[in-house]
Scaffold this motif. Structure first.
Motif, PDB file in Angstrom:
ATOM      1  N   ARG A 183      50.249  46.135  37.824  1.00  0.00           N
ATOM      2  CA  ARG A 183      50.042  46.123  39.276  1.00  0.00           C
ATOM      3  C   ARG A 183      49.536  44.744  39.725  1.00  0.00           C
ATOM      4  O   ARG A 183      50.023  44.185  40.707  1.00  0.00           O
ATOM      5  CB  ARG A 183      49.037  47.211  39.657  1.00  0.00           C
ATOM      6  CG  ARG A 183      48.699  47.264  41.127  1.00  0.00           C
ATOM      7  CD  ARG A 183      47.990  48.570  41.472  1.00  0.00           C
ATOM      8  NE  ARG A 183      46.797  48.772  40.653  1.00  0.00           N
ATOM      9  CZ  ARG A 183      45.605  48.263  40.958  1.00  0.00           C
ATOM     10  NH1 ARG A 183      45.471  47.509  42.037  1.00  0.00           N
ATOM     11  NH2 ARG A 183      44.563  48.506  40.193  1.00  0.00           N
ATOM     12  N   HIS A 184      48.589  44.187  38.980  1.00  0.00           N
ATOM     13  CA  HIS A 184      48.077  42.857  39.316  1.00  0.00           C
ATOM     14  C   HIS A 184      49.147  41.784  39.084  1.00  0.00           C
ATOM     15  O   HIS A 184      49.241  40.822  39.856  1.00  0.00           O
ATOM     16  CB  HIS A 184      46.839  42.545  38.477  1.00  0.00           C
ATOM     17  CG  HIS A 184      45.607  43.275  38.916  1.00  0.00           C
ATOM     18  ND1 HIS A 184      44.934  42.971  40.076  1.00  0.00           N
ATOM     19  CD2 HIS A 184      44.939  44.314  38.351  1.00  0.00           C
ATOM     20  CE1 HIS A 184      43.888  43.774  40.209  1.00  0.00           C
ATOM     21  NE2 HIS A 184      43.871  44.607  39.172  1.00  0.00           N
ATOM     22  N   LEU A 185      49.932  41.961  38.022  1.00  0.00           N
ATOM     23  CA  LEU A 185      50.998  40.989  37.747  1.00  0.00           C
ATOM     24  C   LEU A 185      51.989  40.949  38.908  1.00  0.00           C
ATOM     25  O   LEU A 185      52.470  39.871  39.288  1.00  0.00           O
ATOM     26  CB  LEU A 185      51.716  41.352  36.445  1.00  0.00           C
ATOM     27  CG  LEU A 185      50.917  41.161  35.151  1.00  0.00           C
ATOM     28  CD1 LEU A 185      51.720  41.690  33.956  1.00  0.00           C
ATOM     29  CD2 LEU A 185      50.566  39.696  34.939  1.00  0.00           C
ATOM     30  N   GLY A 186      52.299  42.129  39.468  1.00  0.00           N
ATOM     31  CA  GLY A 186      53.219  42.174  40.599  1.00  0.00           C
ATOM     32  C   GLY A 186      52.703  41.378  41.788  1.00  0.00           C
ATOM     33  O   GLY A 186      53.455  40.655  42.448  1.00  0.00           O
ATOM     34  N   VAL A 187      51.389  41.491  42.036  1.00  0.00           N
ATOM     35  CA  VAL A 187      50.785  40.745  43.147  1.00  0.00           C
ATOM     36  C   VAL A 187      50.812  39.248  42.854  1.00  0.00           C
ATOM     37  O   VAL A 187      51.118  38.430  43.730  1.00  0.00           O
ATOM     38  CB  VAL A 187      49.336  41.219  43.384  1.00  0.00           C
ATOM     39  CG1 VAL A 187      48.679  40.387  44.491  1.00  0.00           C
ATOM     40  CG2 VAL A 187      49.312  42.693  43.754  1.00  0.00           C
TER      41      VAL A 187
END
Length: 247
Positions: free
Chosen positions: A39-43
């Motif tokens: 999820r953080h990687l997507g951001v």
């Protein structure tokens, strides 16, 4: 700062420091679920601070679809702070305009010698072997904000690599590549061995990578000893045949 913001920054710093790195590897380091890390990687991808790594994959080749690996972009590097980049760039441009290319080279050489002098005492206390000195240099660079790690040079190479995940002045080095050249020469003198700069952030790499040889691989040493023995035998063996006497 919220937990999410702290995790976001931790993940970015780890990617700068250890990339190329997968979501699974990040999850193990941070003790998080892979889903939370993704999820953080997507951001971070949306913010253009990281991107998928499309170079050769590290580690053993496994069946199935390979895991995605991530590296920091130039924008992501900038999030760790560029410090005095603008000031340094303007100062070097002023030196070049005032003193010409020769004056600029003298200025950059003096900077590299100052760095060498500052690190030499640290490395001398660490030991005399390239491995000991490389480890000490890596620690010193990390303390100075270069986010440096020491890695193996490869499965068949008797070498190590210092990987600088961040360069506080990489924007300046893009304009003045002599900075990277002078730094490499200073590292070689500090380590006492010929080294090779494989990549730099200033030239588009995701890290500055310096390869440091630790010695001659065993198979080459054995081959060298065998060649030496053969040469010695050849030099001591008398020529075949004899001198025929006349009638």
């Amino acid at each position: 700062m919220s937990n999410d913001e702290g995790t976001y920054e931790q993940i970015l710093r780890l990617i700068v420091e250890r990339g190329p790195i997968t979501a699974g590897e990040l999850a193990k380091i941070l003790v998080l679920t892979p889903a939370a890390v993704r999820r953080h990687l997507g951001v971070l991808v949306d913010d253009k601070f990281i991107e998928e790594y499309d170079g050769p994959k590290k580690g053993p080749v496994r069946r199935g679809r390979p895991s995605r690996q991530y590296v920091a972009t130039a924008e992501g590097q900038g999030q760790l702070g560029q410090g005095y980049s603008d000031l340094a760039s303007n100062a070097l441009a002023f030196v070049q305009d005032s003193l010409g290319d020769e004056g600029l080279e003298q200025f950059i050489t003096a900077r590299a010698k100052s760095l060498e002098k500052r690190y030499s005492e640290i490395l001398n206390d660490a030991g005399s072997t390239p491995a000991e000195r490389a480890a000490a240099l890596t620690d010193a660079l990390s303390r100075d904000g270069y986010v440096a790690t020491l890695r193996r040079g490869g499965p068949n190479a008797l070498s190590v690599q210092i990987c600088q995940g961040h360069c506080p002045v990489h924007e300046v080095a893009e304009e003045f590549p002599l900075l990277c050249e002078a730094e490499t020469e200073a590292f070689a003198r500090l380590l006492g061995v010929p080294i090779q700069r494989l990549s730099t952030i200033a030239s588009g790499g995701h890290v500055c990578t310096t390869n440091i040889p630790l010695g001659i691989p065993r198979n080459l040493r054995a081959r060298s000893r065998q060649s030496a023995r053969s040469a010695k035998r050849d030099s001591t063996t008398p020529p075949s045949g004899g001198v025929s006497e006349g009638n």
